[in-house]
Design an enzyme around this catalytic site. Sequence first.
Site, PDB file in Angstrom:
ATOM      1  N   GLY A 147     -31.241  79.691  -2.725  1.00  0.00           N
ATOM      2  CA  GLY A 147     -31.382  78.493  -1.902  1.00  0.00           C
ATOM      3  C   GLY A 147     -30.066  77.830  -1.560  1.00  0.00           C
ATOM      4  O   GLY A 147     -29.987  76.609  -1.427  1.00  0.00           O
ATOM      5  N   ALA A 148     -29.028  78.636  -1.365  1.00  0.00           N
ATOM      6  CA  ALA A 148     -27.690  78.072  -1.134  1.00  0.00           C
ATOM      7  C   ALA A 148     -27.363  77.886   0.342  1.00  0.00           C
ATOM      8  O   ALA A 148     -26.205  77.732   0.702  1.00  0.00           O
ATOM      9  CB  ALA A 148     -26.633  78.959  -1.793  1.00  0.00           C
ATOM     10  N   ASN A 149     -28.374  77.869   1.191  1.00  0.00           N
ATOM     11  CA  ASN A 149     -28.123  77.647   2.615  1.00  0.00           C
ATOM     12  C   ASN A 149     -28.121  76.163   2.967  1.00  0.00           C
ATOM     13  O   ASN A 149     -27.761  75.776   4.077  1.00  0.00           O
ATOM     14  CB  ASN A 149     -29.183  78.367   3.460  1.00  0.00           C
ATOM     15  CG  ASN A 149     -30.593  77.915   3.130  1.00  0.00           C
ATOM     16  OD1 ASN A 149     -31.002  78.000   1.982  1.00  0.00           O
ATOM     17  ND2 ASN A 149     -31.330  77.430   4.112  1.00  0.00           N
ATOM     18  N   THR A 150     -28.503  75.297   2.006  1.00  0.00           N
ATOM     19  CA  THR A 150     -28.565  73.864   2.290  1.00  0.00           C
ATOM     20  C   THR A 150     -28.443  73.068   0.996  1.00  0.00           C
ATOM     21  O   THR A 150     -28.524  73.627  -0.101  1.00  0.00           O
ATOM     22  CB  THR A 150     -29.903  73.518   2.995  1.00  0.00           C
ATOM     23  OG1 THR A 150     -29.879  72.164   3.433  1.00  0.00           O
ATOM     24  CG2 THR A 150     -31.091  73.724   2.075  1.00  0.00           C
ATOM     25  N   GLY A 151     -28.242  71.760   1.117  1.00  0.00           N
ATOM     26  CA  GLY A 151     -28.270  70.849  -0.024  1.00  0.00           C
ATOM     27  C   GLY A 151     -27.283  71.161  -1.127  1.00  0.00           C
ATOM     28  O   GLY A 151     -26.162  71.619  -0.875  1.00  0.00           O
ATOM     29  N   ILE A 152     -27.700  70.926  -2.363  1.00  0.00           N
ATOM     30  CA  ILE A 152     -26.780  71.119  -3.492  1.00  0.00           C
ATOM     31  C   ILE A 152     -26.444  72.598  -3.694  1.00  0.00           C
ATOM     32  O   ILE A 152     -25.373  72.925  -4.189  1.00  0.00           O
ATOM     33  CB  ILE A 152     -27.312  70.499  -4.805  1.00  0.00           C
ATOM     34  CG1 ILE A 152     -28.571  71.200  -5.300  1.00  0.00           C
ATOM     35  CG2 ILE A 152     -27.558  69.007  -4.645  1.00  0.00           C
ATOM     36  CD1 ILE A 152     -28.995  70.758  -6.689  1.00  0.00           C
ATOM     37  N   GLY A 153     -27.340  73.488  -3.285  1.00  0.00           N
ATOM     38  CA  GLY A 153     -27.050  74.916  -3.391  1.00  0.00           C
ATOM     39  C   GLY A 153     -25.883  75.316  -2.516  1.00  0.00           C
ATOM     40  O   GLY A 153     -25.000  76.077  -2.937  1.00  0.00           O
TER      41      GLY A 153
ATOM     42  N   TYR B 278     -44.867  69.075  -8.794  1.00  0.00           N
ATOM     43  CA  TYR B 278     -43.412  69.238  -8.847  1.00  0.00           C
ATOM     44  C   TYR B 278     -42.914  68.987 -10.271  1.00  0.00           C
ATOM     45  O   TYR B 278     -42.114  69.767 -10.807  1.00  0.00           O
ATOM     46  CB  TYR B 278     -42.742  68.274  -7.870  1.00  0.00           C
ATOM     47  CG  TYR B 278     -41.234  68.306  -7.929  1.00  0.00           C
ATOM     48  CD1 TYR B 278     -40.521  69.397  -7.421  1.00  0.00           C
ATOM     49  CD2 TYR B 278     -40.509  67.255  -8.488  1.00  0.00           C
ATOM     50  CE1 TYR B 278     -39.134  69.443  -7.481  1.00  0.00           C
ATOM     51  CE2 TYR B 278     -39.123  67.281  -8.544  1.00  0.00           C
ATOM     52  CZ  TYR B 278     -38.448  68.383  -8.045  1.00  0.00           C
ATOM     53  OH  TYR B 278     -37.061  68.421  -8.109  1.00  0.00           O
TER      54      TYR B 278
END
Length: 310
Positions: A36-42, A189
């Site tokens: 999930g490193a395409n956005t946000g903290i990733g 969640y």
Amino acid sequence: VPVFLFVAAPYIRRYVAGGRCKSTARLEGKVVIITGANTGIGKETARDLAQRGKVIIACRDIAKGEAAAREIRAKTGNQQVIVKKLDLANTKSIREFAEKFLAEEKELHILINNAGVMLCPYSKTADGFEMHLGVNHLGHFLLTFLLLERLKQSAPARIVNVSSLAHHGGRIRFHDLHGEKSYNRGLAYCHSKLANVLFTRELARRLQGKFQRQVEFTANVLHPGSVYSELVRHSFVMTWLWKIFSFFLKTPCEGAQTSIYCAVAEELDSVTGQYFSDCKPAYVSPRGRDDETAKKLWSVSCELLGIQWD
């Protein structure tokens, strides 16, 4: 009041930002996978680690992943930022990703299980798992299982799992794991984030029991903080609140600091099975310290995924 806020603003922001990873450790010759490193903290984690070594961005949306990778390559000058397709809501995709990775890469030193979903309306993964549990826990559980031997061979190696303070509100509802009897997306969640904590605890225990060189293979879990990111996109109310109170939320860069810390900090070389927040150890809920639940969750997860992980 406005004058006070103007004067206090920098101090408030400094407090909200929390701890920073101060390690300058290099990762030359080392390989990192970040889900999930395409956005946000990733994405911010990938940006930092790309200044240190080779990074593989594992994400569902290849177009967004490539856009993130181009930006990171341009900013860091590191061309070894590679995008690979990984859909954590589909075990077939997870297995294909692992198979291709193992065929192409001879080493893996850091696995950061970062991707996640939050506040999804009730839905199931391709394999029939409730979406939060399926993506946030079971997907990463299977991915780690498939890559474990490569991590062992590459030791010293680290597994970093991104959980949340929300684990305090979670329970492992073995009688209704997939929310078919009752479902609340906020609680779903929380349950999945508790699963992250318990998975890390049991994984660290098993690794310590099996390897004499245990300090060379660690697994830790973390809370990144309340971060202004796309994670709340499934909730109109939360998206609205996030925009209003963005001043009091961490930026993705600030939220990535504890992930980076757990991945590279030299003082964590022999630390395993711990929970961190703001780059320091943090309090784990009593449910997150329940070894019997951790063992049962491990067993049930293996059963659901059709794997044997002893």
